[in-house]
Design a protein around this motif. Structure first.
Motif, short mmCIF file in Angstrom:
data_model
loop_
_atom_site.label_atom_id
_atom_site.label_comp_id
_atom_site.label_asym_id
_atom_site.label_seq_id
_atom_site.Cartn_x
_atom_site.Cartn_y
_atom_site.Cartn_z
N ARG A 133 16.45 18.14 11.70
CA ARG A 133 16.48 18.38 13.14
C ARG A 133 15.98 19.79 13.49
N ALA A 134 15.72 19.96 14.78
CA ALA A 134 15.28 21.25 15.30
C ALA A 134 16.42 21.88 16.07
N GLU A 135 16.67 23.14 15.80
CA GLU A 135 17.69 23.90 16.51
C GLU A 135 17.04 25.13 17.13
N ASN A 136 17.62 25.57 18.24
CA ASN A 136 17.18 26.83 18.89
C ASN A 136 15.69 26.80 19.22
N VAL A 137 15.25 25.75 19.90
CA VAL A 137 13.84 25.62 20.25
C VAL A 137 13.49 26.58 21.38
N THR A 138 12.42 27.33 21.19
CA THR A 138 11.89 28.21 22.24
C THR A 138 10.39 27.98 22.35
N VAL A 139 9.82 28.34 23.49
CA VAL A 139 8.38 28.19 23.72
C VAL A 139 7.82 29.52 24.19
N ASP A 140 6.73 29.99 23.54
CA ASP A 140 6.18 31.29 23.92
C ASP A 140 5.25 31.17 25.12
N GLU A 141 4.65 32.28 25.50
CA GLU A 141 3.81 32.30 26.69
C GLU A 141 2.53 31.50 26.54
N ARG A 142 2.20 31.10 25.33
CA ARG A 142 1.03 30.27 25.09
C ARG A 142 1.40 28.79 24.93
N GLY A 143 2.64 28.47 25.17
CA GLY A 143 3.07 27.09 25.10
C GLY A 143 3.32 26.58 23.69
N ALA A 178 5.75 26.24 20.36
CA ALA A 178 7.19 26.18 20.11
C ALA A 178 7.58 26.82 18.78
N SER A 179 8.75 27.41 18.77
CA SER A 179 9.39 27.89 17.55
C SER A 179 10.78 27.28 17.48
N PHE A 180 11.28 27.07 16.28
CA PHE A 180 12.61 26.49 16.12
C PHE A 180 13.11 26.71 14.70
N THR A 181 14.37 26.42 14.50
CA THR A 181 14.95 26.43 13.17
C THR A 181 14.93 25.01 12.64
N LEU A 182 14.29 24.81 11.50
CA LEU A 182 14.24 23.51 10.86
C LEU A 182 15.49 23.36 9.99
N ARG A 183 16.35 22.42 10.34
CA ARG A 183 17.62 22.23 9.64
C ARG A 183 17.55 20.95 8.81
N THR A 184 17.88 21.05 7.53
CA THR A 184 17.94 19.90 6.63
C THR A 184 19.26 19.97 5.85
N ALA A 195 17.98 25.60 5.79
CA ALA A 195 17.21 25.77 7.03
C ALA A 195 16.15 26.83 6.84
N ALA A 196 15.13 26.78 7.70
CA ALA A 196 14.05 27.76 7.66
C ALA A 196 13.40 27.82 9.04
N PRO A 197 12.87 29.01 9.41
CA PRO A 197 12.24 29.14 10.72
C PRO A 197 10.83 28.56 10.74
#
Length: 556
Positions: free
Chosen positions: A250-260, A262-268, A272-274
């Motif tokens: 799953r994805a946790e802490n999803v954010t979107v930068d000014e260029r559209g 996405a960044s998130f924490t990949l949880r397994t 986990a890893a960014p």
């Protein structure tokens, strides 16, 4: 392709050698349906189409190095004559796949995002071993066997995108290359008119999980109830992906930068890893998660998965290609194809990427929507009309519902905004044939802020669901009278915020263009440095030509 003598190819396809074909001659190169793609050692498959007959190019193919031609009638070249060349090619692909027991076949389907997810997954499997994957969207009864026939004895992973134009199509493709892992992304409104409803689409997509062996794995979207329900249709083990808390990957802490992006924490389960995606649009998170879940099942460490996802660039053309011109104009070319769900995602990306910049869109009426066509195309118009555009071009035929929806949304926003404050110049009039109204600047697309259906709920138990066909644009199509109501809460708040913040509503010009050339020419004359343009429509509309015109002929 594994090397095969013509005698063996004739045996597999129930064909007969002709044209002085040497039964001992070995096909080692690719199997192709385009004579221009022939390489030494190839097998050229002659297919008779509506406008071109491949048999007419048989001699040319052999002259270019083809060992022989797979043909349905005698040709002026060495050939294997069969009753149906597509069926024969399919039989050949089935035999080749069966001869590769060390190859893991991964099938992937869904209403939207198949190609992007396939590209991501192929990148991940390539970290483990030699991989063959579907080129572009070659996912039908012709492209599928062609991809399988690229496999060789060293191929460890075969990543196949499976498309469906009707019930039974995916089942047919899985018989050609039986998958061990099946990934289902979503059930949306693409080809709604062909299937007749989302439940029928789900039944067709679910043919993939039904084909999995007991020792296989079904990778299912926990956030889509119609996909989650497929767990009951397979004897394979199920692994879940999504944003739902109960998802395995799953994805946790999803954010979107000014260029559209996405960044998130990949949880397994193993850690986990960014992840910081280079792909555009928040909807790419779901595609990345699907690829990550399949890769996790193959044993890739979470850190490696995150690294590959973060480095991945778009591979297939005209899918969220973002290009900045020298003058600062940004062109979002997402013209490969479109359906209601992908349109909604594209406008969400435009909103995130444009920020305070002036924005334009070039779209076309959606197709294959059946009885819902008028309602869904009106919804598309409302989506675009409420997106804070400086200009909207609707291209091609059947544009009336889209134009009507756009004009209704613009009128509603104008009424919600109320009178223009004293001292503020009125919005300029539209050019001939267009409609210009004041709208709140940079309003988010209807429903753009909603999470995917079922997000946050345990897999298979969500009731939020994805939107019904009539409401596929965030319920934008429900009732024209409601949409026009000047007291609509969202429109009123947008207008109040704009005035309170000192903003001045922008003028949205809603225009119809006969074709892509007209839209490109008129839009080019309107653009100023710093503007942002979204180009998005069904494949048949050819809107990639608009992007090419805006980029000075760069068709990418």
């Amino acid at each position: 392709m594994i090397p095969l003598p013509l005698a063996r190819i004739a045996e597999i396809t129930s064909g007969a050698l002709a044209g002085m074909a040497d039964p001992r001659a070995v096909v080692r190169g690719p199997v192709v349906t385009d004579s221009r793609a022939v390489e030494p050692g190839s097998l050229f498959v002659a297919i008779k189409g509506e406008r071109v007959d491949g048999h007419d190019f048989a001699a040319q193919a052999v002259a270019a190095g083809a060992v022989a031609v797979l043909a349905s009638r005698p040709v002026d070249a060495p050939a294997v004559i069969v009753g149906d060349t597509v069926a024969a090619m399919t039989a050949l692909a089935t035999a080749v796949c069966a001869a590769l027991p060390a190859t893991t076949v991964i099938g992937l389907t869904g209403s939207a995002g198949k190609t992007t997810t396939k590209d991501l997954l192929a990148r991940l499997t390539a970290r483990i071993g030699p991989t063959v994957a579907t080129a572009g969207s070659f996912n039908n009864e012709i492209g599928h066997p062609l991809t399988v026939l690229k496999s060789g004895e060293d191929t460890r992973y075969l990543v196949l995108e499976l498309g469906a134009r009707n019930a039974g199509h995916i089942a047919h493709l899985t018989r050609v290359a039986p998958p061990t892992i099946g990934v289902v992304l979503n059930v949306g409104t693409a080809h709604l008119g062909v299937f007749g409803g989302k439940e029928e689409i789900a039944r067709a997509k679910g043919e993939l999980v039904e084909a999995l062996p007991a020792e296989g794995v079904a990778v299912l979207n926990a956030d889509d109830p119609l996909v989650a329900a497929m767990a009951g249709r397979t004897g394979a083990r199920v692994t879940w992906y999504g944003r739902a808390e109960g998802a395995t990957v799953r994805a946790e802490n999803v954010t979107v930068d000014e260029r559209g992006r996405a960044s998130f924490t990949l949880r397994t389960p193993s850690g986990a890893a960014p992840v910081a995606l280079r792909l555009y649009g928040e909807h790419a998170v779901e595609n990345a998660l699907a690829a990550a879940a399949a890769a996790y099942e193959l044993g890739l460490p979470v850190a490696t998965i995150a690294e590959e996802l973060s480095e991945a660039e778009p591979r297939s053309r005209w899918r969220m290609e973002v290009t900045d011109r020298a003058d600062g104009v940004t062109v979002i070319n997402d013209a490969y194809n479109a359906n209601p769900d992908s349109m909604r995602a594209a406008f969400g990306t435009l909103d995130a990427l444009a920020g305070d910049r002036r924005r334009f869109a070039v779209i076309a009426a959606l197709r294959e929507l059946g009885d819902e066509s008028v309602a869904l195309n009106e919804g598309l118009g409302r989506l675009a009309g409420g997106a804070g555009l400086a200009g909207l071009f609707v291209v091609g035929p059947d544009a009336d519902p889209v134009l009507a929806g756009a004009r209704a949304a613009v009128q509603a926003a104008r009424e919600a905004a109320g009178p223009v404050p004293a001292g503020v110049p009125a919005a300029p009039l539209a050019h001939a044939g267009a409609v210009s109204h004041a709208v709140a600047p940079h309003g988010a697309p209807y429903g753009a802020g909603e999470p995917p259906g079922g997000a946050g709920e345990p897999p298979g138990t969500g009731t939020a669901g994805r939107l019904s066909p009539v409401a596929a644009f965030g319920e934008a199509t429900e009732d024209a009278a409601d949409a026009k109501d000047a007291k609509d809460a969202k429109d009123a708040k947008d207008a109040e915020d704009a005035v309170a913040g000192g903003g001045v509503p922008v003028a949205t010009r809603v225009s119809h263009a006969a074709d892509a050339a007209q839209a490109g020419a008129e839009l080019s004359a309107m653009l100023a440095p710093g503007d942002v343009v979204l180009v998005k429509g069904p494949r048949a509309a050819g809107l990639e030509r608009v992007a090419a015109a805006l980029l000075g002929g760069d068709r990418r």
